[in-house]
Scaffold this motif. Sequence first.
Motif, short mmCIF file in Angstrom:
data_model
loop_
_atom_site.label_atom_id
_atom_site.label_comp_id
_atom_site.label_asym_id
_atom_site.label_seq_id
_atom_site.Cartn_x
_atom_site.Cartn_y
_atom_site.Cartn_z
N LYS A 56 -30.07 33.08 -13.65
CA LYS A 56 -29.43 34.11 -12.83
C LYS A 56 -30.34 35.32 -12.64
O LYS A 56 -30.35 35.93 -11.57
N SER A 57 -31.10 35.67 -13.67
CA SER A 57 -32.04 36.80 -13.56
C SER A 57 -33.12 36.50 -12.53
O SER A 57 -33.49 37.37 -11.73
N GLU A 58 -33.62 35.28 -12.54
CA GLU A 58 -34.65 34.89 -11.57
C GLU A 58 -34.10 34.93 -10.15
O GLU A 58 -34.74 35.46 -9.23
N LYS A 59 -32.90 34.40 -9.96
CA LYS A 59 -32.29 34.42 -8.62
C LYS A 59 -32.00 35.85 -8.16
O LYS A 59 -32.20 36.18 -6.99
N LEU A 60 -31.55 36.70 -9.06
CA LEU A 60 -31.29 38.10 -8.73
C LEU A 60 -32.59 38.80 -8.33
O LEU A 60 -32.63 39.54 -7.35
N GLY A 61 -33.67 38.54 -9.07
CA GLY A 61 -34.96 39.13 -8.74
C GLY A 61 -35.47 38.67 -7.39
O GLY A 61 -36.02 39.46 -6.61
N THR A 63 -33.62 37.66 -4.87
CA THR A 63 -32.75 38.26 -3.85
C THR A 63 -33.15 39.70 -3.58
O THR A 63 -33.28 40.12 -2.42
N ILE A 64 -33.36 40.46 -4.63
CA ILE A 64 -33.72 41.87 -4.47
C ILE A 64 -35.11 42.03 -3.87
O ILE A 64 -35.32 42.88 -3.01
N SER A 65 -36.06 41.19 -4.30
CA SER A 65 -37.42 41.30 -3.75
C SER A 65 -37.46 40.90 -2.27
O SER A 65 -38.34 41.34 -1.53
N ALA A 66 -36.50 40.08 -1.83
CA ALA A 66 -36.42 39.71 -0.42
C ALA A 66 -35.72 40.78 0.41
O ALA A 66 -35.63 40.66 1.64
N GLY A 67 -35.21 41.82 -0.26
CA GLY A 67 -34.57 42.92 0.45
C GLY A 67 -33.12 42.69 0.78
O GLY A 67 -32.53 43.41 1.57
N ARG A 68 -32.52 41.67 0.18
CA ARG A 68 -31.11 41.40 0.42
C ARG A 68 -30.26 41.96 -0.71
O ARG A 68 -30.75 42.20 -1.80
N LYS A 69 -28.99 42.14 -0.44
CA LYS A 69 -28.06 42.59 -1.48
C LYS A 69 -27.55 41.37 -2.25
O LYS A 69 -27.28 40.33 -1.66
N SER A 70 -27.41 41.56 -3.54
CA SER A 70 -26.93 40.47 -4.38
C SER A 70 -25.41 40.40 -4.33
O SER A 70 -24.72 41.40 -4.43
N ARG A 71 -24.90 39.19 -4.20
CA ARG A 71 -23.45 38.99 -4.19
C ARG A 71 -22.96 38.43 -5.52
O ARG A 71 -21.77 38.32 -5.73
N SER A 72 -23.87 38.04 -6.37
CA SER A 72 -23.46 37.48 -7.65
C SER A 72 -24.10 38.27 -8.79
O SER A 72 -25.11 38.93 -8.61
N GLY A 73 -23.49 38.18 -9.95
CA GLY A 73 -23.98 38.89 -11.12
C GLY A 73 -24.88 38.01 -11.96
O GLY A 73 -25.51 37.07 -11.46
#
Length: 130
Positions: A56-61, A63-73
């Motif tokens: 989940k940390s990798e996916k969150l990173g 998402t954020i590095s792509a400039g999108r907002k995260s929808r999951s925790g």
Amino acid sequence: MMSNFDSMVTRQRKWMLYWLAILVLCAGFLPYTRIFLGLILGSSISLYNLWLLQYKSEKLGETISAGRKSRSGLGTFSRMAAAVLAVVIAMRFEEYFHLYAVIIGIVSSYLIMMIDFIVYQITMRNQKED
């Protein structure tokens, strides 16, 4: 080349698998089988929780590095549910699993993360001094 995050993930998973292998050997050869089975159950759930947190940390990173907002925790509810499941299993099969050992096993990945961080910081400091 492997990033720092990827190498950290690999190290922590490797140490968790070593820990589980040691527990399996202890359960097979030492007389405290119930305690070691509890540690194995808790550590298995802890390995799952570690994998989930890292994924989940990798996916969150990403998402954020792509400039999108995260929808999951970070899967906090899933990790807590897994820990509760381990405790329920230990309470239901009390003759096989020691409850306190299960709880200690559940926190084993966090201990491994802390130890890995300390060892990594010491090795980085020693490399900078050379």
